[in-house]
Design an enzyme around this catalytic site. Structure first.
Site, PDB file in Angstrom:
ATOM      1  N   ARG A  36       0.873  -1.178   0.000  1.00 22.68           N
ATOM      2  CA  ARG A  36       0.000   0.000   0.000  1.00 22.68           C
ATOM      3  C   ARG A  36       0.909   1.225   0.000  1.00 22.68           C
ATOM      4  NH1 ARG A  36      -3.669  -0.250   4.940  1.00 22.68           N
ATOM      5  NH2 ARG A  36      -4.772  -1.857   3.777  1.00 22.68           N
ATOM      6  N   ARG A  74      -2.022   6.228   9.927  1.00 28.95           N
ATOM      7  CA  ARG A  74      -2.054   5.790   8.523  1.00 28.95           C
ATOM      8  C   ARG A  74      -2.133   6.988   7.580  1.00 28.95           C
ATOM      9  NH1 ARG A  74      -4.275   0.555   8.308  1.00 28.95           N
ATOM     10  NH2 ARG A  74      -3.530  -0.668  10.050  1.00 28.95           N
ATOM     11  N   LYS A 122      -4.055   0.511  14.865  1.00 28.71           N
ATOM     12  CA  LYS A 122      -3.987   1.515  13.799  1.00 28.71           C
ATOM     13  C   LYS A 122      -4.647   2.824  14.212  1.00 28.71           C
ATOM     14  CE  LYS A 122      -7.996  -0.615  11.574  1.00 28.71           C
ATOM     15  NZ  LYS A 122      -8.383  -1.439  10.414  1.00 28.71           N
ATOM     16  N   LYS A 154      -6.228   6.634  12.498  1.00 30.88           N
ATOM     17  CA  LYS A 154      -6.621   7.253  11.232  1.00 30.88           C
ATOM     18  C   LYS A 154      -7.039   8.704  11.408  1.00 30.88           C
ATOM     19  CE  LYS A 154      -8.049   2.781   9.436  1.00 30.88           C
ATOM     20  NZ  LYS A 154      -9.121   1.973   8.844  1.00 30.88           N
ATOM     21  N   CYS A 196     -14.794  -3.129  -0.481  1.00 32.94           N
ATOM     22  CA  CYS A 196     -13.396  -3.372  -0.133  1.00 32.94           C
ATOM     23  C   CYS A 196     -12.847  -4.459  -1.055  1.00 32.94           C
ATOM     24  CB  CYS A 196     -13.275  -3.797   1.327  1.00 32.94           C
ATOM     25  SG  CYS A 196     -13.962  -5.431   1.622  1.00 32.94           S
ATOM     26  N   CYS A 228      -7.552 -10.893   0.451  1.00 26.16           N
ATOM     27  CA  CYS A 228      -7.578 -10.442   1.839  1.00 26.16           C
ATOM     28  C   CYS A 228      -7.765 -11.626   2.787  1.00 26.16           C
ATOM     29  CB  CYS A 228      -8.702  -9.433   2.058  1.00 26.16           C
ATOM     30  SG  CYS A 228      -8.763  -8.881   3.766  1.00 26.16           S
ATOM     31  N   CYS A 258     -15.823  -8.392   5.524  1.00 24.86           N
ATOM     32  CA  CYS A 258     -15.675  -8.807   6.924  1.00 24.86           C
ATOM     33  C   CYS A 258     -16.033  -7.610   7.780  1.00 24.86           C
ATOM     34  CB  CYS A 258     -14.246  -9.267   7.206  1.00 24.86           C
ATOM     35  SG  CYS A 258     -13.106  -7.901   7.495  1.00 24.86           S
ATOM     36  N   CYS A 317     -13.281  -1.825   5.985  1.00 19.92           N
ATOM     37  CA  CYS A 317     -12.501  -1.010   5.056  1.00 19.92           C
ATOM     38  C   CYS A 317     -13.383  -0.165   4.139  1.00 19.92           C
ATOM     39  CB  CYS A 317     -11.577  -1.877   4.210  1.00 19.92           C
ATOM     40  SG  CYS A 317     -10.237  -2.576   5.164  1.00 19.92           S
TER      41      CYS A 317
END
Lengths: 597, 571
Positions: free
Chosen positions: B82, B151, B216, B218, B437, B443, B482, B486
């Site tokens: 990414r 991120r 994470k 954001k 996503c 994934c 899931c 995302c």
């Protein structure tokens, strides 16, 4: 017949003990005992001395297996293992993906924690074990007690299906439930804890005398020679037939697993299996059409009268044009072009390459032969030999083979290898193949387990090394073992990749190098890997290592041979003559063994 | 000199990932060795955890997983890389390199992500380093594109107020830069940077410390009236406040986040809550202090409870505001008024205040590749070759060809027409407002299809939409494979979250402007049931909607679901 003092040589106490024991024995146990008692007396005594005395305390052992997708089952398995270890239980924990299914026979107590996914599917890592246990190869598990903890999500239709399936299947195979299965929903902690408490109570309360019965001893088994041979092949059932090459490969390498139950075969790593193949029925039909013979016409071949179709399909070679065959055929044709083939020395070779009888018959018809005259020209279809890719010590009732599919086009027609083509295209699981064992005493593991081994092979040449390592794994040998493997592409052609990875992790294999010839601009072959590691290679030789080379002579073994000479010259600072003598000495000492084709 | 950061003690045993981070020597681990191991195209799990901080995951082609297992081959391992592009900005030169790399090392396609970054899938282990080196040539990197750090910083792509937008974009780039990890591991591993022996006394990571964040993190910046960045889904949501055409500062919202775990009601998507206003000069300082609070108090024992939203919800917003004031040493101001109108993109040509033109392309699910009948990758490559402005990846996975000079407009337009590149006008407004996503097959978390499935599902819903006469009615529809979110499916007016192959939970009732979550309407249903459930509601909507009423608002008024403004009421 019930034993009594009067109808047997035993005293009263012995009769009582025997009558208690004998009715409880399985058929297999009785056979084993029979062989055991008829072994030479010295062996028996030695075993009796080795047998553990009853008063020795037996440690309680248990195996915990888990099938985990997201880690929940694994987490529980590890937690419970730690708890049991604290209570001095000898615990083995493993994922179902890593557990060798054949080891089921060796364990007596089993806890299984497994989740269910999607539409009632097992976790990825558990699929193979699941399929094995539900296949006809699944062993009897009467010696086993077990309990299942099933994890799942009740919002799915097939709630805890995998756990339920395992639970039922274990029972079906004769195993005993230690405590009943518990099915847990997403919020599993309490239900799981309840299950484990029950397991602990039950398992720890059991007296320790009920365990440890399988003191398996090879020496006590009486080896009975197999009655099967090339003339009288054993019809082995196909248990597995799959392509080892991943999608997108230029190659197709079949992995065949055959059942040899009842064959009484005895083989060692390095031996081969002969397969008596049949010709492709479609090719036979085309040939009969070209010959204009009725397929039911009776002919006599090898003192047997059968239809010409059966003769061409099952008995006779129709895919190879040899010079003697062409010479015999010449008597039945006046075709000018045909006689030209035999006049010039190179002409028949150029013609015969890649062609078969169908080409010849179509091209040079008409012929003056009768059906009987025609079949009399042909030789018996030869058996095909394939290195065995499994160890009998590890898989006593199975033999595994690695077969490269031969496929090429000549004169506008696609042709397949007689045996490899049939295995790749026609042989299904459940079919049988006529096979026999072909001994290869010149390709053997060293007698001394400490001796380093260097195994070099490309493509299907890697097959015997799988047998070598499976054998060494089974015997617990962890000496120096170095595999150098080559093929075209890493992603699709790394034959038995996960087996080597497992053996590397376990220490059965200590060194490994790979050469993939078509992954980069440079063509990298196994000999290049030898050269890159020349110093180490020579050091191993000086330590007494045995070199094995298996695979194609023209495209690999000859280059490897030249490279071995080169390394000995360079690393040993020898002249070419001295290097040659060194290699000859290796061969004399059976330290340079080749199985090339 | 900064002293080593020591985290305050926490209840509970630290998760395994905390061990991996601690032992990694600032994200190095054993990556150098395992990335060079020729016997596997994968790497061990510990190193994969670290790899994320370098912007890459080890994945495998799950379509082939079982087949290869039988074949005694390891999974078809491949790396996803990414690439970090703050605010989704890329120069034509960068676009051309991304395009070339996708074809040379990747699977021939680019994925424009919901966080305005590039993703390339299908990179073999032996090519990862080459990939990193070649993108570095055009000043792109993947550092911190994944992992327990801040991120890619998102930023609104609205070009109408050109100078203002440029100013806000620059703040997003500065934020991204300020919050990057300082370790040299990335340079050493991928760019052959000199190996540096890290001092034992000085802190290498003055913001993060050796264990980085618990999870994470954001950040996104919105410029009203557009809420394209879904500002309330961010850990820190910043809303640009413009007065008299001047940027005066940002409203700050904290503690948003999409991820949850099926069946675990202690986990939920949450909206960020506004805590006040700051002037631009305080932006970096404020963001940094907020992050240090999460660093010190975030749950390091249970990863699924480690996001910032749970840290705040566990202690209360008041506690957080006090702690922030303490760390800043000053109080932030009261939030200022603003209005959001939409989260979606507006397509086609738009002229900015400075006279430059911008063309927004509709990219279905952000997938840029050459389809059989649609040469999207090639067309964009040809545009990049002549374009003198830049590209903007939008938060809705679309692409803006930005800052086209009046002189170049004709040339670009010719190429757009030549390659039939679409602004989506011939699609339904539903499809134009869709996000999916990546999901299967690459994934590892995916439970159900998303990108490969949503387009065909929308085709079937379109039949109902047509019947209802809603073809030009914008409805935000989002699908995730899931519950990690995302695609921000919990903020779709219609949301789908995968439960198993072909099975989804269906959610309704998020707002068109992005200030409300949706709510579960049906659990674990397949396509037939999805269509059967949606049909009467859409027809009802068409018949009874109020003037200008959005679908998400209607389903609440009509009583299909209740409104959710706090994630703790999501379940």
């Amino acid at each position: 017949m019930k034993l009594q003092v009067i109808n047997s040589p035993f005293n009263e106490e012995q009769v009582k003990l025997l009558n208690e024991l004998l009715p409880k024995l399985t058929i297999e146990q009785k056979f084993w005992l029979n062989g055991y008692l008829s072994a030479p007396q010295a062996t028996l005594e030695a075993i009796v001395e080795q047998a553990p005395t009853a008063s020795q305390p037996v440690t309680k052992t248990i195996t915990i297996l888990y099938g985990s997708q997201t880690g929940n089952s694994q987490g529980l398995a590890e937690k419970y293992a730690a708890a049991l270890k604290e209570q001095r239980v000898d615990v083995t924990v493993s994922s179902l993906g890593k557990f060798k299914a054949s080891n089921l026979k060796k364990i007596t107590n089993l806890l299984l924690i497994v989740s269910t996914h999607g539409e009632g599917d097992p976790p990825d890592q558990a699929i193979q074990f699941y399929e094995f246990l539900h296949s006809k190869r699944a062993p009897k598990l009467e010696h086993l007690q077990y309990s299942v903890l099933a994890l799942g999500d009740s919002s799915y239709e097939f709630f805890c299906k995998t756990g339920k399936d395992f639970d039922e299947q274990f029972a079906k195979l004769g195993a005993t439930r230690m405590v009943p299965r518990i099915d847990c929903d997403v919020d599993y902690d309490d239900a799981a804890a309840q299950w484990f408490a029950a397991v602990q109570q039950e398992f720890l309360q059991q007296t320790s005398s009920a365990t440890s019965t399988s003191a398996h001893n090879e020496g006590a088994q009486v080896l009975e020679e197999s009655t099967y041979s090339r003339k009288n092949p054993f019809y082995a059932e196909v248990l597995e037939n799959l392509n080892l090459n991943g999608r997108g490969s230029n190659k197709e390498t079949r992995h065949l697993e055959l059942s040899i139950e009842g064959a009484n075969f005895h083989f060692e790593p390095g031996d081969s299996i002969g397969i008596l193949p049949e010709n492709d029925e479609q090719l036979v039909n085309a040939l009969l059409t070209a010959l204009q013979f009725d397929s039911e016409t009776e002919v006599t071949v090898f003192d047997e009268t059968i239809s010409i179709k059966d003769a061409l399909q099952k008995k006779l070679e129709i895919t190879v044009l040899s010079k003697p065959l062409l010479e015999k055929i010449a008597a039945y044709t006046a075709h000018k072009e045909f006689s030209k083939l035999l006049e010039e020395p190179q002409a028949w070779k150029d013609y015969a390459k890649g062609r078969d009888l169908l080409d010849l018959v179509e091209e040079f018809t008409p012929f003056t032969w009768s059906a009987q005259q025609f079949v009399a020209l042909l030789r018996k279809i030869p058996a095909r030999l394939y290195s065995i890719a499994s160890s009998q010590k590890a898989n006593s009732e199975e033999v595994h083979l690695t077969i490269g599919k031969v496929s090429y086009e000549t004169a506008g027609r696609q042709r397949l290898g007689v045996c490899s083509g049939s295995v790749a295209e026609r042989i299904q699981i459940g079919d049988t193949l006529p096979i026999y064992v072909h001994k290869n005493p010149n390709f053997r593991l060293p007698e001394n387990n400490e001796t380093p081994i260097i195994m070099i092979g490309a493509g299907t040449g890697v097959a015997p090394y799988r047998a070598f390592l499976e054998e060494r794994e089974e015997l617990g040998i962890e000496g120096k073992a170095w595999l150098i493997f080559g093929d075209q592409h890493f992603v699709t052609d790394f034959l038995y990749q996960t087996d080597w990875q497992r053996w590397l992790a376990a220490g059965t294999l200590s060194h490994m190098h790979v050469a993939f010839s078509r992954d980069t601009d440079k063509k990298v072959y196994v000999q290049h890997k030898l050269l890159e590691n020349a110093a180490c290679f020579y050091e191993w030789l000086e330590q007494g290592a045995v070199i094995y080379v298996c695979g194609d002579e023209k495209s690999m073994a000859s280059d490897v041979d030249a490279t071995i000479h080169q390394i000995i010259e360079q690393q040993g600072q020898k002249t070419p003559e001295e290097a040659k003598a060194y290699v000859n000495e290796l061969k004399q000492q059976k330290r340079y063994q080749r199985d090339v084709y | 000199m900064t002293e080593k950061i020591v985290l305050p003690p926490q209840p509970g045993k630290p998760s395994d990932v905390e061990r991996i981070k601690t032992e990694s020597n600032y994200l190095r681990g054993t990556l150098e060795r395992t990335m060079n191991n020729p016997l596997s195209s994968g790497i061990p799990e510990d190193d994969n955890r670290l790899m994320k901080f370098h912007g890459s995951y080890l994945q495998d082609d799950r379509d082939l997983r079982n087949e290869r297992q039988r074949q005694k081959l390891e999974p078809a391992y491949q790396f996803m890389v990414r690439v970090r592009t703050p605010g989704g900005a890329a120069t034509p030169a960068q676009w051309l390199v991304m395009d070339e790399m996708a074809r040379k090392y990747g699977n021939g396609s680019l994925k424009l992500t919901t966080r305005q970054a590039f993703q390339v899938h299908g990179i073999l282990k032996w090519n990862v380093k080459k990939y990193m080196q070649e993108i570095n040539e055009v000043l792109l990197d993947s550092l911190a594109a994944c992992g327990d750090v801040n991120r890619n910083v998102m930023c609104n792509v609205n070009p109408n107020q050109s100078a203002l937008h440029e100013e806000v974009y620059n703040w997003s780039a500065k934020l991204s830069e300020h919050l990057l990890p300082r370790t040299r591991a990335y340079h050493e591993l991928w760019l052959d940077g000199e190996k540096v022996v890290d001092s034992q006394d000085v802190e290498i990571e003055p913001i993060y410390g050796a264990q980085y964040l618990p999870r994470k993190f954001k950040i996104g910046i919105a410029i009203p009236p557009s809420n394209d960045v879904d500002v309330f889904s961010q850990d820190i949501g910043l809303i640009a406040i413009v007065e008299d055409n001047q940027l005066v500062g940002f409203n700050v919202a904290v503690g948003g986040g999409m991820g949850m775990t099926h069946g675990d009601h202690e986990t939920y998507p949450q909206l960020a809550r506004e805590i006040g206003f700051i002037t631009p000069d305080k932006l970096l300082e404020t963001a940094e202090k907020i992050i240090t609070i999460q660093r010190d108090y975030g749950n390091r024992s249970v990863r699924k409870n480690a996001r910032f939203k749970y840290t705040i919800d566990a202690r209360g917003l008041e506690w957080f505001q006090e702690e922030l004031t303490r760390r800043l040493g000053w109080e932030i101001q009261q939030a200022r008024p603003y209005t959001f109108e939409r989260t979606g993109d507006e397509f086609g040509w738009i002229k900015g205040a400075d006279g430059h033109w911008h063309y927004t392309l509709f990219i279905q699910n952000g997938r840029v590749k050459d389809f059989e009948d649609y040469q999207l990758l090639t067309g964009l490559r040809e545009i990049a070759k002549v374009h003198t402005g830049d590209f903007r990846l939008t938060p809705n996975q679309n692409l803006m060809i930005s800052n086209v000079t009046p002189q170049k407009k004709k040339k670009i337009n010719t190429l757009i027409e030549q390659y039939k590149l679409t602004d989506g006008a011939h699609y339904s407004a539903l499809r134009r407002n869709s996000i999916a996503c990546v999901s299967l097959p690459t994934c590892g978390l995916a439970m159900a299809e998303a990108e490969r499935y949503l387009p065909s599902l929308i085709t079937k819903i379109d039949a109902i939409i047509d019947e209802a006469g809603l073809n030009e009615t914008e409805i935000v529809i989002r699908m995730s494979g899931c519950p990690n979110g995302c695609s921000r499916a919990a903020m779709g007016e219609i949301g789908f979250i995968g439960k198993g192959p072909g099975k989804y939970n269906m959610y309704l009732g998020a707002s068109f402007t992005g200030n409300r979550l949706n709510k579960i309407y049906r659990e674990n249903i397949g396509e037939e049931e999805i269509l059967a459930e949606l049909r009467p509601i859409l027809l009802h909507f068409a018949k009874d909607r109020l003037e200008g009423e959005h679908f998400g608002d209607f389903v609440i008024r009509a009583g299909y679901v209740t409104a959710v403004y706090d994630g703790r009421e999501f379940h």
